[in-house]
Design a protein around this motif. Sequence first.
Motif, PDB file in Angstrom:
ATOM      1  N   SER A 120       4.784  -2.527  -1.424  1.00 35.34           N
ATOM      2  CA  SER A 120       4.772  -3.073  -0.062  1.00 35.34           C
ATOM      3  C   SER A 120       5.443  -4.443   0.010  1.00 35.34           C
ATOM      4  O   SER A 120       5.858  -4.885   1.071  1.00 35.34           O
ATOM      5  N   SER A 152       0.838   0.250  -5.005  1.00 36.68           N
ATOM      6  CA  SER A 152       1.081   0.197  -3.559  1.00 36.68           C
ATOM      7  C   SER A 152       1.417  -1.232  -3.129  1.00 36.68           C
ATOM      8  O   SER A 152       2.308  -1.455  -2.313  1.00 36.68           O
ATOM      9  N   HIS A 205      11.009   1.109   1.695  1.00 38.29           N
ATOM     10  CA  HIS A 205      11.108  -0.087   0.857  1.00 38.29           C
ATOM     11  C   HIS A 205      12.347  -0.003  -0.008  1.00 38.29           C
ATOM     12  O   HIS A 205      12.791   1.077  -0.361  1.00 38.29           O
TER      13      HIS A 205
END
Lengths: 554, 280
Positions: free
Chosen positions: B278, B274, A187
């Motif tokens: 994401s 998280s 990411h």
Amino acid sequence: MVQDLLTVIVGGEAGHGVKKSGNVISILMNELGRYVFEMDDYPSLIRGGHNFSVVSSSTSPVYSHYMSADIIVCLDKRSVDMHKDRLKDGGSLVYNADTVTLDPGTGLPMKTWIKDIKGIPLMAGTIGVAAVSALCGVEFSFLERIFKANYPRGLEANVELARMVYERMKDDEGKFELATAETRPGHLLAGNEAIALGAAAAGLDVYIAYPMTPASSVLHYLADLSKKLGMAVVHPETEIAVINMALGSAYAGARTAVGSSGGGFALMHEAFSLAGMSETPLMVILASRPGPSTGVPTYTCQGDLDFALNVGHGEFPRIVLSPSGTNQAFEKAAELLNLVWKFQVPGILLTEKHLGESWMTTSIDPESVEITEPSLYDGPLEQYGRYEKTDSGISPMLFPPVKGTVVKASSYEHDQKGITTEEAEKVVEMQEKRYRKEKAIREEMRNLLTVATYGEGSKSLVTYGSTTLSALEAVKNVDDVRVVQVIFLRPFPDWALQEALSGSDVIVAELSISGQFENLLRSKGFDVSAHIRQYDGRAFDPPELAARIREATQ
Amino acid sequence: MNLETYAENTWCKGCGNFGLLNSFKDAVNELVEEGALKAENMVISSGIGCHGKTVDYLNLNSFYSLHGRAISCVSGMKIANPNLTVVAFQGDGDAFGEGIAHVIFSAKRNMDAMLLVHDNMVYGLTTGQFTPTSDKGFKGKSTPRGSIEEPMNPLALVLASGGTFVARGFVGKRKHLVGLFKKALLHKGFSFVNVLQPCVTFNNTYSHFRENTYILEDEGHDPADFQAAWDKALETERIPIGLFYQVEKPTFTDLLLEDLVPAERRKPPSTAISEIISER
Ligand SMILES: Cc1ncc(C[n+]2csc(CCOP(=O)(O)OP(=O)(O)O)c2C)c(N)n1
Ligand code: SF4
Ligand SMILES: [Mg+2]
């Protein structure tokens, strides 16, 4: 020929959407399965001036950006003058044909097109992204999908501009055949975001800060996410208020951090020392920029090492550590928050603009972070003393309200109950109690990653902080040199560094004119055979650094 | 309730701080007895000066803070745990010199905290220099020929800054002072009590204040009337004491935290994190 490493520079005026286009190019590369490092260069102003973003990407990790580019997109004339010499042989220069005519290069009538579709100046950046995309042979539908996710406002106009770019650049489409991968390698996060999330994962409850580049983005990011994270984020009147509020907050039991750059942190010193005296856990994020004084606000430097190591009057234990990239920033931010609560000391996460404001491909796992609870008092309440003498120097904590005792913290020297004292014996008792924590911290550090070694080689390039990133990228093209990063700077992990160096030749690279890091190593008894220094506000360019390493090791 | 500690009291004999401390103790005791306040929920903090010793002399949770910063310190406590009742004891040099920004901003943001200023119009602990509230012409160690500055008006300052409870008391009027402290402790929002506290050693103002103060409540002052409060704050011939102004407004922590109690939150939001990652 399939190309792996690719560097793109986009330059323009503030207000042209330069940073946004750098970000979208990074996202595009990331979606193509490539690792990314994006550096945004911008002066301290809001309109005009010159901004540029550099995006280096590859199918293997890219640790830092390169200053010579395969593709340069110039949204204004100044960008052409500034960057055209950075173009690599066989590279492509795309420029705004409404402001310059150039040969060779691809001129796009950016202003005219934007006017034609009744767009806004910010859309120049969109044109840049589309040009890069076309040159890299990215299918239009793929780009359209990226646009959908990243330009929700004015999507149609942006897509239309991209179509005009693809049409005009038909002949150059796919000039760069990029290596790609099926899945995204991670990411995209900026260093400050990784630091913020690391602290959040370790249970940060309250973040208090006054804006100062390059630390502000921690404040902005957490303020934005505060509801999602269940965190209180506050921007008070001054840095002095910031840290004094933070100490009150931590006293009351909330895991609290503050952040600033040199000038703002300088205003916090008196209370930093109070954290030491009152044994109040406090995490400080110190994001460096070139000083002295206001200095060069939006650039990078490592001139604040001595400052971070020595801040605060009087003697008290504290922790100073400095991460390299986003993955480590996440881990070490979480670790520092845990450590300051375990040992009830102030701790500084020292970083630089180069980490804090650069985007990197990041793989982190919030589930892997454990929260270390502070030592809590469970004895008879009437005997409780906030500063109870213990072997480790760590006194068990309580947080009000507690029925049956009081919790008294103090800036004055105090007895075990927290009442002011000036008696010699009691002063000694408390000085020694606090000092014992230094030993306890050293013990703890033996179980932690305090020094990191990367690669192999008979010579060691020793660095700290984000200069480690430049070093890792540079040694890809240097033989026989490994990179050794000192992560903990105080207490100093001399045992771990000794082991890592194992008698090898030491070259020190740092962004400092006086060589503060080198002096630190020498003061700890390490020999340094050569040093590489830079202090122009920019991170090392990897090929340049590689050349200087080769020179230094000859 | 026993609010005494074993700390030896080192204030000068006759110091106005005794009256202030005792009045505060009375106020706390009475409120606890009335069931309006829980002593264990209280945290006090002080600046540095003679006034600062108050925290050593009170058996309450406390943070002996820095010169000028006590109100910031207790503001942080309130942010961490809005269920606490917090009080900052500051000196006039402390609050209106070194830490004036925090006073203005605490009023501005209606921080739910009480600020009690021991206004002796002198720096006591550093042995007698002029402060922001010293009269023009005051001869202190740093102004041997007399202060050349006009004094500041703390009540007008806090009123102008948005304070929602603004009062002045005098240690020579103990009962009245206890009443003010009780009201201030119960006020939801920023409560400011400037206490005229003679320093017998460096600035003995007892007789001046005995002769020149009068009680607002005796003269039918309406504390809901801001204009009247403002006019009273500017009075200098006779010195009004009492509650000048009080208004109910949402507090900073009400608006910031809603239902959150940061100090009680322990589970890390790893799923939230998280999710955030994401999306990138
Ligand atoms: C940052 C800082 N500057 C200066 C001092 C020294 N100092 C201690 S008390 C004080 C003045 C106290 O005056 P005031 O706040 O009016 O309190 P009083 O003693 O009158 O109660 C000063 C200047 C200090 N402790 N910290
Ligand atoms: S110096 Fe003044 S304020 Fe300080 S204790 Fe003595 S009388 Fe009180
Ligand atoms: Mg005073």
